[in-house]
Design an enzyme around this catalytic site. Structure first.
Site, PDB file in Angstrom:
ATOM      1  N   HIS A  15       0.993   4.990   6.671  1.00  0.00           N
ATOM      2  CA  HIS A  15       0.753   5.584   5.358  1.00  0.00           C
ATOM      3  C   HIS A  15       0.956   7.092   5.416  1.00  0.00           C
ATOM      4  O   HIS A  15       1.285   7.644   6.476  1.00  0.00           O
ATOM      5  CB  HIS A  15      -0.664   5.240   4.879  1.00  0.00           C
ATOM      6  CG  HIS A  15      -0.890   3.774   4.721  1.00  0.00           C
ATOM      7  ND1 HIS A  15      -1.629   3.017   5.615  1.00  0.00           N
ATOM      8  CD2 HIS A  15      -0.458   2.905   3.781  1.00  0.00           C
ATOM      9  CE1 HIS A  15      -1.641   1.753   5.235  1.00  0.00           C
ATOM     10  NE2 HIS A  15      -0.925   1.652   4.124  1.00  0.00           N
TER      11      HIS A  15
ATOM     12  N   SER B 217       0.806  -1.221   0.000  1.00  0.00           N
ATOM     13  CA  SER B 217       0.000   0.000   0.000  1.00  0.00           C
ATOM     14  C   SER B 217       0.841   1.275   0.000  1.00  0.00           C
ATOM     15  O   SER B 217       0.342   2.343  -0.351  1.00  0.00           O
ATOM     16  CB  SER B 217      -0.952   0.010   1.198  1.00  0.00           C
ATOM     17  OG  SER B 217      -0.255  -0.178   2.412  1.00  0.00           O
TER      18      SER B 217
ATOM     19  N   ASP C 266      -3.191   6.006  12.129  1.00  0.00           N
ATOM     20  CA  ASP C 266      -2.384   5.409  11.064  1.00  0.00           C
ATOM     21  C   ASP C 266      -1.097   6.218  10.932  1.00  0.00           C
ATOM     22  O   ASP C 266      -1.099   7.324  10.391  1.00  0.00           O
ATOM     23  CB  ASP C 266      -3.168   5.430   9.746  1.00  0.00           C
ATOM     24  CG  ASP C 266      -2.383   4.853   8.566  1.00  0.00           C
ATOM     25  OD1 ASP C 266      -1.198   4.508   8.745  1.00  0.00           O
ATOM     26  OD2 ASP C 266      -2.956   4.773   7.461  1.00  0.00           O
TER      27      ASP C 266
END
Length: 375
Positions: free
Chosen positions: A355, A117, A352
């Protein structure tokens, strides 16, 4: 089923530190661009972040393909200073990103990001950067798994993402997922036609429990319930490198491998933290150095350099780890659209810090890619 040394095995780490020591060939593909006639070759990955109010390079509202988990401004991030930092190499200046030049020079060609990702993060960033340079140019989007492609029809340029977190194949045998350290033929078939290949891998190799993406590891000699994750990573990389040496026409295709993207879950690694992770961080880490790498991450980075350096196919390592480590402010934290209100209210558990927001840090990764391609 057998069991090889468990993840984090001290003996395996010590062995790797010795076996991955630099050799005469280990850095022959670590290239540096020359950014102006007569200038010495410049290390574009060593430098510092400077405030630049001409940033960001595009607005989130003009790029509707940004996934919710990266779209921090849309999902309520209250600050915006993190958008206004530009990477400045210590010994030179990076060229300004010119999306039209990129499209014209890549006319009729395919750019493909391959990995996890974080690769998708960078893929979406590049599409946004190019779209903002040609906002009226017709385009076509095809999303799928493992392959998604955005096509700039006027320029016949495709920018693709192929999801392969481990690069090597995963087979399902009697309902069990087998991570095939010795086989990459299924995934690799989709990469052969690309003109630019940008690979990344690393984070999924360390997952355990419910996040682990496989049930057994196979290396051609047997199947194992577990093995040292750095050893597994290096073995998979060697399979990838062998595939590249056999299948890549280096007169046509440029190959890049991106170093590990860092996380910021431990606030003890920077001064004056404001929470228990990256939540609430609004400025980069000051200075040039960051002490957040684990021994496993250091070994994995050594493995990348050693394997890439041993390849016959010229490959360029995009050394984004150090400059990204300074950007504790660049993560989505709780401002991603894939979080529930309850999760958003509990940043200690839900933030998070892996990312990156878009616009944001991956735009700089693509400026560095652009620099290495054309300068």
């Amino acid at each position: 089923m057998g069991i090889l040394p468990a993840a984090g095995s001290l003996l395996a780490i010590i062995f790797l530190l010795h076996s991955l020591a630099p050799s005469s060939s280990a850095h022959r593909h670590v290239l540096r661009p020359s950014l102006a006639a007569g200038d010495p070759l410049c290390d574009i990955f060593t430098g510092f972040w400077v405030r630049d109010d001409s940033y960001p390079l595009y607005e989130y509202s003009s790029c509707p393909l940004i996934d919710p988990e990266f779209n921090c401004q849309l999902y309520g991030r209250p600050d915006s200073d993190y958008l206004r930092y530009r990477w400045k190499p210590a010994a030179c200046d990076l060229p300004s990103f010119d999306g039209l030049e990129f499209l014209m020079r890549m006319k009729g060609k395919m750019v493909m990001f391959v990995g996890d990702s974080l690769g998708r993060n960078q893929w979406e960033s590049l599409i946004c950067m190019l779209s903002s340079a040609a906002p009226l140019s017709p385009a076509q989007m095809s999303r799928g798994d493992p392959l998604s492609t955005f096509m700039f029809l006027e320029y016949e340029v495709s920018v693709s993402f192929y999801r392969a977190p481990y690069l090597v194949d995963i087979d399902v045998v009697e309902g069990k997922r087998i991570l095939r350290l010795d086989d990459i033929s299924k995934n690799g078939q989709a990469w052969k036609d690309a003109d630019i290949l940008c690979f990344n891998s690393g984070h999924w190799w360390t997952h355990t429990g419910e996040l682990q993406g496989w049930d057994y590891v196979g290396d051609g000699r047997g199947y194992y319930e577990d093995m040292d994750r750095v050893v597994a990573f290096q073995t998979g990389l060697r399979t990838w490198a062998h595939w590249a040496d056999l299948n890549i026409d280096n007169t046509r295709t440029r190959v890049f491998f991106q170093s590990l993207s860092p996380t910021h879950y431990n606030p003890l690694q920077w001064t004056n933290p404001v929470s228990k992770n990256c939540y609430g961080e609004t400025e980069p880490v000051s200075g040039w150095n960051y002490s957040g790498r684990s021994t496993m991450e250091e070994c994995m980075m050594w493995a990348v350099r050693q394997v890439v350096g041993s390849m016959r196919t010229p490959a360029y390592i995009l050394e984004i780890t150090g400059l990204s480590e300074l950007r504790k402010d660049g993560h989505p934290s709780v401002y991603g659209g894939d979080l529930s209100p309850e999760q958003r209210a509990d940043p200690d558990r839900s933030a998070d810090c892996s990312h990156w927001c878009l616009p944001g840090l991956p735009d700089t990764w693509n400026v560095l890619l652009y620099t290495t391609l054309f300068f």
